[in-house]
Design an enzyme around this catalytic site. Structure first.
Site, PDB file in Angstrom:
ATOM      1  N   ASP A  22       0.828  -1.216   0.000  1.00 43.45           N
ATOM      2  CA  ASP A  22       0.000   0.000   0.000  1.00 43.45           C
ATOM      3  C   ASP A  22       0.862   1.266   0.000  1.00 43.45           C
ATOM      4  O   ASP A  22       1.974   1.267   0.531  1.00 43.45           O
ATOM      5  CB  ASP A  22      -0.922  -0.022   1.235  1.00 43.45           C
ATOM      6  CG  ASP A  22      -2.114   0.904   1.073  1.00 43.45           C
ATOM      7  OD1 ASP A  22      -2.358   1.400  -0.054  1.00 43.45           O
ATOM      8  OD2 ASP A  22      -2.819   1.130   2.079  1.00 43.45           O
ATOM      9  N   ASN A  70     -11.035  -2.386  -5.821  1.00 44.23           N
ATOM     10  CA  ASN A  70     -10.186  -1.480  -6.616  1.00 44.23           C
ATOM     11  C   ASN A  70     -10.777  -1.171  -8.006  1.00 44.23           C
ATOM     12  O   ASN A  70     -10.360  -0.217  -8.653  1.00 44.23           O
ATOM     13  CB  ASN A  70      -8.762  -2.030  -6.768  1.00 44.23           C
ATOM     14  CG  ASN A  70      -7.938  -1.919  -5.502  1.00 44.23           C
ATOM     15  OD1 ASN A  70      -7.096  -2.764  -5.217  1.00 44.23           O
ATOM     16  ND2 ASN A  70      -8.148  -0.871  -4.714  1.00 44.23           N
TER      17      ASN A  70
HETATM   18  C1  IPE Z   1      -5.755  -2.734  -0.497  1.00 44.64           C
HETATM   19  O1  IPE Z   1      -5.268  -1.447  -0.674  1.00 44.64           O
HETATM   20  C2  IPE Z   1      -5.683  -3.472  -1.786  1.00 44.64           C
HETATM   21  C3  IPE Z   1      -4.351  -3.691  -2.313  1.00 44.64           C
HETATM   22  C4  IPE Z   1      -3.237  -3.442  -1.735  1.00 44.64           C
HETATM   23  C5  IPE Z   1      -4.325  -4.270  -3.613  1.00 44.64           C
HETATM   24  P1  IPE Z   1      -6.248  -0.201  -0.851  1.00 44.64           P
HETATM   25  O2  IPE Z   1      -5.380   0.982  -0.846  1.00 44.64           O
HETATM   26  O3  IPE Z   1      -7.128  -0.388  -2.013  1.00 44.64           O
HETATM   27  O4  IPE Z   1      -7.116  -0.284   0.481  1.00 44.64           O
HETATM   28  P2  IPE Z   1      -8.140   0.767   1.106  1.00 44.64           P
HETATM   29  O5  IPE Z   1      -9.266   0.898   0.155  1.00 44.64           O
HETATM   30  O6  IPE Z   1      -7.404   2.052   1.282  1.00 44.64           O
HETATM   31  O7  IPE Z   1      -8.538   0.169   2.415  1.00 44.64           O
HETATM   32  C1  IPE Z   2      -1.415   0.139  -3.428  1.00 47.50           C
HETATM   33  O1  IPE Z   2      -1.208   1.501  -3.466  1.00 47.50           O
HETATM   34  C2  IPE Z   2      -1.576  -0.477  -4.782  1.00 47.50           C
HETATM   35  C3  IPE Z   2      -2.944  -0.891  -5.127  1.00 47.50           C
HETATM   36  C4  IPE Z   2      -3.996  -0.840  -4.339  1.00 47.50           C
HETATM   37  C5  IPE Z   2      -3.138  -1.424  -6.461  1.00 47.50           C
HETATM   38  P1  IPE Z   2      -2.411   2.516  -3.542  1.00 47.50           P
HETATM   39  O2  IPE Z   2      -2.745   2.744  -4.970  1.00 47.50           O
HETATM   40  O3  IPE Z   2      -3.548   2.064  -2.690  1.00 47.50           O
HETATM   41  O4  IPE Z   2      -1.775   3.838  -2.936  1.00 47.50           O
HETATM   42  P2  IPE Z   2      -2.439   4.849  -1.902  1.00 47.50           P
HETATM   43  O5  IPE Z   2      -2.913   4.038  -0.742  1.00 47.50           O
HETATM   44  O6  IPE Z   2      -3.557   5.518  -2.614  1.00 47.50           O
HETATM   45  O7  IPE Z   2      -1.330   5.766  -1.554  1.00 47.50           O
HETATM   46 MG    MG Z   3      -4.040   2.350  -0.746  1.00 48.29          MG
END
Ligand code: IPE
Ligand code: IPE
Ligand code: MG
Length: 246
Positions: A22, A70
């Site tokens: 994340d 996502n």
């Molecule tokens: C969780 O991360 C999913 C992945 C790492 C693929 P998100 O960034 O989507 O999670 P939330 O929505 O902030 O909880």
């Molecule tokens: C994790 O990074 C990757 C995926 C969920 C695919 P994020 O895209 O969630 O990055 P933040 O949390 O918005 O910084």
């Molecule tokens: Mg994230």
């Protein structure tokens, strides 16, 4: 710099480590770049973490790459993520082969874009005899989807059978992680402290580790540092500390 790797007790390694990668978007935004720039830079962290886990002797590594939730992100970001995935899978075949790593995937894979799905199945097939470690990508995955899916399969199988005697093992055989041991350890980067629908059944007794490091900055040493933290924990499984230390 502290050498974390040499301090790790190889007799006390978790067999299975799960990771919520994340912080890609925020990492990019900090430097005024678009979110996808963060995703592209997250690929290096995937490679480092995979190699670190294999080198120290972890047998299973499961990375959360795309959740069922996502899909609600802007279409351009979703498309870019899928394109990146196809490109990365092809390029990383070398790393997987060099390190004797088998690729596996969990999630509602059939709903991935066709080119993604095909590339995934191809690399899974090309690495199926590798033995050192199993790298599982959670793609279009969520814990609730998985439990729903398991119930559907179980309902079908138990139609004429004995529903009263369903046990934990019966449930596990319908989960997409069937055949993998439960992760003993969960790492989440970027300072967020939640599960985001990840491995809800399997993480029942896992130790959790949260770090402020953003995923694109995560390196081998961050992984080893996390393992050291894990080795300091006492896993009680409902018992008392005294019972464990007799
Ligand atoms: C969780 O991360 C999913 C992945 C790492 C693929 P998100 O960034 O989507 O999670 P939330 O929505 O902030 O909880
Ligand atoms: C994790 O990074 C990757 C995926 C969920 C695919 P994020 O895209 O969630 O990055 P933040 O949390 O918005 O910084
Ligand atoms: Mg994230």
């Amino acid at each position: 710099m502290t050498d974390f790797k040499s301090q790790i007790d190889l007799q006390k390694l978790p067999k299975h480590v799960a990771v919520i990668m994340d912080g890609n978007g925020r990492w990019a935004k900090r430097t005024g770049m678009p979110r996808i720039f963060g995703h592209r830079n997250g690929v290096k962290a995937v490679r480092e973490t995979t190699e670190a886990a294999a080198e120290i002797g972890v047998k299973y590594l499961t990375l959360y790459a795309f959740s069922t939730e996502n899909w609600s992100r802007p279409e351009a970001e979703v498309n870019a993520l899928m394109t990146l995935l196809v490109a990365t899978l092809g390029k990383e075949l070398k790393t997987l082969t060099k390190n004797d790593i088998r690729l596996n995937a969990i999630g509602d894979l059939k709903r991935l874009p066709k080119d993604c799905y095909n590339e995934l199945i191809k690399v899974i097939d090309q690495t199926k005899h590798h033995q050192r470690m199993t790298l599982t990508l959670a793609l279009n995955y969520s814990g609730r989807w998985e439990i729903q899916d398991a119930m559907r399969k179980a309902a079908f199988a138990f139609k004429s059978g004995d529903v009263v005697n369903i046990e934990e093992l019966d449930i596990e055989q319908y989960l997409s992680t069937q055949g993998l041991p439960d992760p003993e350890f969960l790492i989440r980067t970027s300072g967020e402290q939640r599960l985001s629908n990840y491995l809800l059944w399997q993480l029942a007794y896992a130790e959790f580790y949260f770090t402020e490091v953003m995923w694109p900055d995560f390196r081998k040493d961050d992984f080893y540092k996390a393992l050291l933290d894990y080795q300091d924990r006492e896993r009680r499984f409902g018992k008392t500390s005294e019972q464990l230390n007799v």
